[in-house]
Design a protein around this motif. Sequence first.
Motif, short mmCIF file in Angstrom:
data_model
loop_
_atom_site.label_atom_id
_atom_site.label_comp_id
_atom_site.label_asym_id
_atom_site.label_seq_id
_atom_site.Cartn_x
_atom_site.Cartn_y
_atom_site.Cartn_z
N GLU A 68 -6.96 4.31 -7.65
CA GLU A 68 -8.04 3.31 -7.56
C GLU A 68 -7.61 1.98 -8.17
O GLU A 68 -7.81 0.91 -7.58
CB GLU A 68 -9.30 3.81 -8.26
CG GLU A 68 -9.90 5.10 -7.71
CD GLU A 68 -10.46 4.96 -6.31
OE1 GLU A 68 -10.52 3.84 -5.79
OE2 GLU A 68 -10.81 6.00 -5.72
N ILE B 206 -5.31 -4.87 -3.07
CA ILE B 206 -6.30 -5.43 -2.14
C ILE B 206 -6.98 -6.67 -2.69
O ILE B 206 -7.14 -7.67 -1.98
CB ILE B 206 -7.38 -4.38 -1.82
CG1 ILE B 206 -6.80 -3.21 -1.05
CG2 ILE B 206 -8.51 -5.01 -1.02
CD1 ILE B 206 -7.81 -2.12 -0.77
N GLN C 112 -13.82 -4.46 5.27
CA GLN C 112 -12.64 -3.58 5.28
C GLN C 112 -13.02 -2.14 4.95
O GLN C 112 -12.15 -1.31 4.64
CB GLN C 112 -11.60 -4.09 4.27
CG GLN C 112 -10.95 -5.39 4.69
CD GLN C 112 -9.89 -5.86 3.68
OE1 GLN C 112 -9.35 -5.08 2.90
NE2 GLN C 112 -9.59 -7.15 3.71
N GLU C 113 -14.32 -1.86 5.00
CA GLU C 113 -14.83 -0.51 4.71
C GLU C 113 -14.47 -0.05 3.31
O GLU C 113 -14.21 1.12 3.08
CB GLU C 113 -14.35 0.51 5.76
CG GLU C 113 -14.89 0.23 7.16
CD GLU C 113 -14.55 1.33 8.15
OE1 GLU C 113 -13.81 2.27 7.78
OE2 GLU C 113 -15.01 1.23 9.29
N ARG C 114 -14.43 -0.99 2.36
CA ARG C 114 -14.24 -0.59 0.97
C ARG C 114 -15.56 -0.05 0.45
O ARG C 114 -16.62 -0.63 0.71
CB ARG C 114 -13.80 -1.78 0.11
CG ARG C 114 -12.51 -2.46 0.56
CD ARG C 114 -11.34 -1.51 0.58
NE ARG C 114 -11.17 -0.84 -0.71
CZ ARG C 114 -10.47 0.27 -0.87
NH1 ARG C 114 -9.92 0.87 0.16
NH2 ARG C 114 -10.35 0.81 -2.07
N SER C 115 -15.49 1.07 -0.26
CA SER C 115 -16.73 1.74 -0.68
C SER C 115 -17.35 1.12 -1.92
O SER C 115 -18.53 1.34 -2.21
CB SER C 115 -16.46 3.22 -0.93
OG SER C 115 -15.57 3.37 -2.02
N SER D 265 0.81 -1.23 0.00
CA SER D 265 0.00 0.00 0.00
C SER D 265 0.84 1.27 0.00
O SER D 265 0.40 2.30 -0.51
CB SER D 265 -0.96 0.00 1.20
OG SER D 265 -0.25 0.00 2.41
N ILE E 232 -15.28 5.81 -9.95
CA ILE E 232 -14.42 7.00 -9.96
C ILE E 232 -13.50 6.98 -11.19
O ILE E 232 -13.32 8.01 -11.85
CB ILE E 232 -13.64 7.10 -8.64
CG1 ILE E 232 -14.61 7.53 -7.53
CG2 ILE E 232 -12.46 8.08 -8.75
CD1 ILE E 232 -14.05 7.56 -6.14
N LEU F 120 -16.50 1.92 -4.93
CA LEU F 120 -16.64 3.03 -5.89
C LEU F 120 -15.41 3.22 -6.77
O LEU F 120 -15.32 4.19 -7.51
CB LEU F 120 -16.95 4.33 -5.14
CG LEU F 120 -18.35 4.38 -4.52
CD1 LEU F 120 -18.45 5.54 -3.53
CD2 LEU F 120 -19.41 4.51 -5.59
N GLY F 121 -14.45 2.30 -6.66
CA GLY F 121 -13.20 2.46 -7.41
C GLY F 121 -13.42 2.60 -8.91
O GLY F 121 -12.96 3.55 -9.53
N THR G 8 -4.81 0.29 -6.12
CA THR G 8 -5.36 -0.22 -4.86
C THR G 8 -6.14 -1.52 -5.11
O THR G 8 -6.05 -2.47 -4.32
CB THR G 8 -6.28 0.83 -4.19
OG1 THR G 8 -5.51 2.01 -3.95
CG2 THR G 8 -6.84 0.32 -2.87
N ASN H 101 -3.61 -8.39 -0.51
CA ASN H 101 -2.58 -7.84 0.39
C ASN H 101 -1.38 -8.77 0.55
O ASN H 101 -0.63 -8.64 1.53
CB ASN H 101 -3.17 -7.47 1.75
CG ASN H 101 -4.07 -6.24 1.68
OD1 ASN H 101 -3.66 -5.18 1.20
ND2 ASN H 101 -5.31 -6.38 2.12
#
Lengths: 111, 141
Positions: free
Chosen positions: B48, B55, B104-107, B15, B113, B109-110, B51, B60
């Motif tokens: 984005e 991920i 993992q609180e991924r939105s 990361s 965006i 939205l990658g 990442t 990871n």
Amino acid sequence: MSVGFKTLNNCLIVEIDGEIDHHFVDNVKKSIDSQAVQKGYSNIIFDFKNVDFMDSAGIGMIIGRYKFTKKNGGITSVACLSDNLKRIMMVSGLYRIIKIYNTVEEATKAV
Amino acid sequence: MFYDNEMTLSFRAISSNEAFARVSVAAFALQLDPAVSEITEIKTAVSEAVTNSIIHAYDNGDGIVHIWCGCAGNKLYIEISDNGKGIENIETAMEPLFTTKPEQERSGLGFTIMQSFMNNIEVSSELGRGTKVTMEKSIGE
């Protein structure tokens, strides 16, 4: 990149300095929650005046804190956004559930 | 296709390299004389995609992320690829708010965006082989 905490009018103010991405978020989200729990604050306001970059990891971080504060009867809001950050808030639709303020003071008064 | 300039970059899927990747691509894009807002859009889209590789493709774990950039005229071309696990259903993965890692609180939205900030984006993937995201952006239009 750094994160600092202040308290004002029953709110935890989270001051972020740097770029908000997945790397940054993974390191700070737990410390934000633990600060809120330790200090007993149910409201979180993000001060983004020193943030010039944020990707969708930042959106996830804000939504996570929104859920956290909502569960505790509080609110999460954001202040001092650059045009770039406002655009991310718009594209993501996050502005529908998270209020955006020009200053931290405005945000605390609205709580 | 003939490109005015090209560059390649390969780095470990960790990361801390997300910022390195987006700043490197932004530096390459500077030769097209982009506006500040265009630079931010490029940086965000690259962040984005990289990442996602870190991920999702490599979970990871160990792996290498590859970036190729080219420019021709006022157009910037970016390819970001990995040799990770691949995407089972690209159409579903590109739906707004879809994420396989909500814990993992991924939105989710990658891709949304990337699509919003670039003129064109294409995704190809093969299970067990990897994923390639190709993006195109016209500068100054």
